[in-house]
Design an enzyme around this catalytic site. Structure first.
Site: not given
Length: 466
Positions: A314, A324, A353
């Site tokens: 992930h 991130h 995203h």
């Protein structure tokens, strides 16, 4: 004067190692989160104790098994039975078989789930269409799936790739764009499913609505899932100290078939691909169960049978978005050399995203004295795909680092999905489709060369719609 010229060349070369010829798309999408679909958008199906949230996953190592899962409000007699048969033509009467599911439910804070049924069917014929039914009396619902072809090096197969989907209007656009592609045969999903944890007390009803939302695809095509951070659901302050509880109850997989001790890391072989799923949020340090399992699994990979080696995890290892940034660094440092030595073809991640595709690079030569701390091109390295752009409620990650680093080939802050068409043991065609003007526009594409059979540098074949 000569010294100045030498210094100038040195500076230019230094800059060239940092600034990339890759593409940062100028397509602009609003950074505002998409509108989430309400719980009422996807109501339960009509009928007494009607089955819902139907979905399928591969039920063994090589593709002759399937796990069929569904939910019923009540645990009535027969509600755990699935009837299935091979699709036949004309007036031929099908030979029907029955399977029985294991059944469970779970509690989470003030919520009690419906009854979760998981039926493992084995001994399927390869490349065969099956019809299956779940439910009783007037609530029977019928679906179908096609089993994968027999494992082999030149078996063509097409995967969809969707990450961080959620359940917004943008999510709906992403899913139905993928479903409009008749080539798609199975979905690689690198984590973050329902986003129930973005709601008060991790509202478990959002798991139910997500299952109903994806059912038109997930009941017909196998999804291969990795767990993301939004599957953790660790909330000790409301009495929920067990991580991944809803996810593990709802989404079974055949992890034991690959000798794993946890459903959070496992592998399958499908057509010409060997797919390894890792957990970013489980221990992976030296000698941990995940570390030991991965070490053994990579040794088992037979590229003569499954030439395409794909890993899903992930949290991305190469990400040039400020969101991130470098969160996957410790896992990269632990396993990247293994991936390079094993000639992994693709690593698929979500979490961020937006969309990004890397060059084939590695950063495995660093030690404390040599200063080689920047990624360099490596023909044995995988391409890293970040595809956390499914459309979830948290919105777009639109803050890329500047300048674009040399390891980044293409990046864009918008929603979409990807398709991987494996042709044979040497070539596969990869495309990423942005959600634009209600059409799945192919914004990035590349013809991939297999690292084991054809380790030749790829030519950029896409980026024409940036």
């Amino acid at each position: 004067m000569r010294m100045n010229k030498i210094l100038l060349v040195f500076v230019f070369l230094s800059i060239a190692t940092v600034i990339n010829s890759g593409t940062t798309s100028n397509f602009v999408r609003t950074a505002q989160p998409s509108t989430e679909m309400s719980l009422e958008t996807f109501p339960s199906p009509a009928g007494h104790n009607a089955p819902e949230q139907v979905h399928i996953v591969q039920g063994d190592y090589n593709g002759r098994g399937i796990i069929i899962s569904w939910v019923t409000p009540l645990n009535l007699a027969g509600s755990n039975v699935v009837t299935y048969w091979k699709a036949v033509d004309g007036d031929v009467k099908p030979k029907k078989k029955r399977g029985h599911a294991s059944t469970s439910s779970y509690r989470f804070y003030d919520y009690t789930s419906g009854f979760l049924h998981h039926a493992t069917i084995k001994g399927l014929e390869y490349d065969t269409k099956y019809i299956y039914e779940v439910g009783t009396d007037g609530s029977v619902r019928q679906f179908s799936f096609t089993s994968p072809p027999k494992v082999g090096p030149d078996v063509p197969y097409t995967f969809g790739i969707i990450g961080d989907l959620g359940q917004t209007l943008a999510s709906n656009e992403t899913l139905y764009h993928y479903m409009s592609n008749p080539k798609g045969q199975a979905v690689l999903f690198p984590g973050d499913l329902s986003y129930a944890d973005d709601h008060p007390n991790h509202d478990q009803r959002k798991w139910d609505s997500w299952g109903r939302f994806v059912e038109p695809c997930a009941a017909y095509q196998t999804f291969i899932y990795a767990a993301g951070n939004h599957e953790i659901d660790f909330v000790p302050n409301i009495g929920e100290p067990h991580a991944f509880k809803p996810y593990i109850h709802r989404y079974h997989n055949a992890y034991k078939a690959s000798k794993s001790i946890s459903p959070l890391w496992y592998s399958i072989r499908r057509a010409s691909a060997h797919i390894i799923v890792l957990s970013s949020y489980s221990a992976y340090g030296k000698y941990t169960p995940q570390y030991v399992w991965l070490e053994q699994e990579l040794k088992k990979v037979n590229r003569e049978e499954t030439p395409w080696l794909i890993v899903m995890v992930h949290s991305p290892w190469y990400n040039s978005n400020n969101y991130h940034y470098m969160e996957g660094e410790s896992m990269r440092a632990m396993f990247e050399s293994w991936f390079v030595n094993s000639k992994v073809d693709l690593v698929l991640s979500g979490h961020v995203h937006s969309y990004e595709r890397s060059e084939r690079v590695s950063n495995i030569k660093y030690n404390i004295t040599n200063g080689l701390s920047y990624p360099v091109k490596d023909p044995s390295a995988p391409i890293y795909i970040t595809i956390g752009d499914g459309g979830n409620i948290e919105g777009i990650a639109n803050s890329f680092t500047d300048p674009q680093p040399s390891y980044s080939a293409y990046r864009e802050a918008s929603f979409g999905h990807a398709v991987l068409e494996i042709y044979n043991r040497t070539h596969a065609y990869y495309t990423w489709h942005r959600n634009q003007d209600n059409e799945p526009v192919a914004a990035d594409s590349i013809m991939l060369h297999n690292r084991y059979f054809f380790p030749v540098e790829e030519l950029e074949s896409g980026n024409t719609r940036a």
